[in-house]
Design an enzyme around this catalytic site. Sequence first.
Site, PDB file in Angstrom:
ATOM      1  N   CYS A   1       0.813  -1.219   0.000  1.00 29.46           N
ATOM      2  CA  CYS A   1       0.000   0.000   0.000  1.00 29.46           C
ATOM      3  C   CYS A   1       0.848   1.272   0.000  1.00 29.46           C
ATOM      4  O   CYS A   1       0.441   2.287  -0.572  1.00 29.46           O
ATOM      5  CB  CYS A   1      -0.969   0.002   1.172  1.00 29.46           C
ATOM      6  SG  CYS A   1      -0.176  -0.139   2.779  1.00 29.46           S
TER       7      CYS A   1
ATOM      8  N   HIS B   1      -1.685   0.834   6.964  1.00 31.04           N
ATOM      9  CA  HIS B   1      -2.232   1.004   5.613  1.00 31.04           C
ATOM     10  C   HIS B   1      -2.141   2.470   5.213  1.00 31.04           C
ATOM     11  O   HIS B   1      -2.553   3.363   5.953  1.00 31.04           O
ATOM     12  CB  HIS B   1      -3.690   0.551   5.530  1.00 31.04           C
ATOM     13  CG  HIS B   1      -4.268   0.727   4.151  1.00 31.04           C
ATOM     14  ND1 HIS B   1      -3.818   0.010   3.064  1.00 31.04           N
ATOM     15  CD2 HIS B   1      -5.229   1.563   3.679  1.00 31.04           C
ATOM     16  CE1 HIS B   1      -4.480   0.386   1.984  1.00 31.04           C
ATOM     17  NE2 HIS B   1      -5.342   1.329   2.332  1.00 31.04           N
TER      18      HIS B   1
ATOM     19  N   ASN C   1      -7.467   5.288  -2.798  1.00 27.82           N
ATOM     20  CA  ASN C   1      -7.182   4.157  -1.912  1.00 27.82           C
ATOM     21  C   ASN C   1      -7.082   2.871  -2.736  1.00 27.82           C
ATOM     22  O   ASN C   1      -8.017   2.505  -3.456  1.00 27.82           O
ATOM     23  CB  ASN C   1      -8.300   4.035  -0.873  1.00 27.82           C
ATOM     24  CG  ASN C   1      -7.933   3.114   0.266  1.00 27.82           C
ATOM     25  OD1 ASN C   1      -7.131   2.192   0.115  1.00 27.82           O
ATOM     26  ND2 ASN C   1      -8.524   3.352   1.426  1.00 27.82           N
TER      27      ASN C   1
END
Length: 242
Positions: free
Chosen positions: A17, A110, A127
């Site tokens: 991520c 994250h 995202n």
Amino acid sequence: MDLIPDIFFEKQEGNLCAQHALNALLQGSYFTAVDLADIGRELDVKESIVHGRHVSGNNYDDSGYFSIQVIQQALSVWDLELIPWGSEQAVNAREEPQNELAYICHLHQHWFTLRRFAVPWRWYNLNSTQKAPTYLSETYLGLLLQQIQDEGYSIFVVRGTMPKCPADDKAALLPRPSIQEKNKACVPFSGKAYRLTDSGTSGTTNDQEEQHLAQAIEASLRDSEQQRMEDMRRKRLARFGG
């Protein structure tokens, strides 16, 4: 016209991520996990020298975790700076968040990016756990930032000059989204925080809170449009009388 096909976007792959957030911000395949691991190792070596003892794993590990220091160092190549949301330097961002370039957000290891393209009314949530970028109205951007801050996210304001990208060029030519498009785009943020080791399954969703948020957004957008029409009416009356 839709901007989404022109936006560079990486879907979640493994635990990468941080890589996805950086590349979404810069709008290109600028960094790999290997690049970030190299930066992490260099930072660990420097910290070892400062502390006079061996430091390992503070800035990265084999799970795919990368620290904020790694991300800051990666962005320094582009003369981009990360400003903590709660700092004195971020006062303007808290007051008028739509005027900033982008935000990098973090919770439970994250990372994800919220980015503006060219104009203050073209914000997107990038995202990597989503299927695709999602549009954010100016009103919803502010509400979303407040929501994720309340949920414990660390938010960093991105300052500097972004690399040029096709999506910025196209966004500058697009008209403002209509009120109908804004309402359609207001999908509540799930509130889920994804741990790198959870494959995107951790966190819980409070349906009632999300419903209230969606209603607040819709009401805010409706009030904003009504205020705009009333302002136009007053200006016409002031100019032409009646």
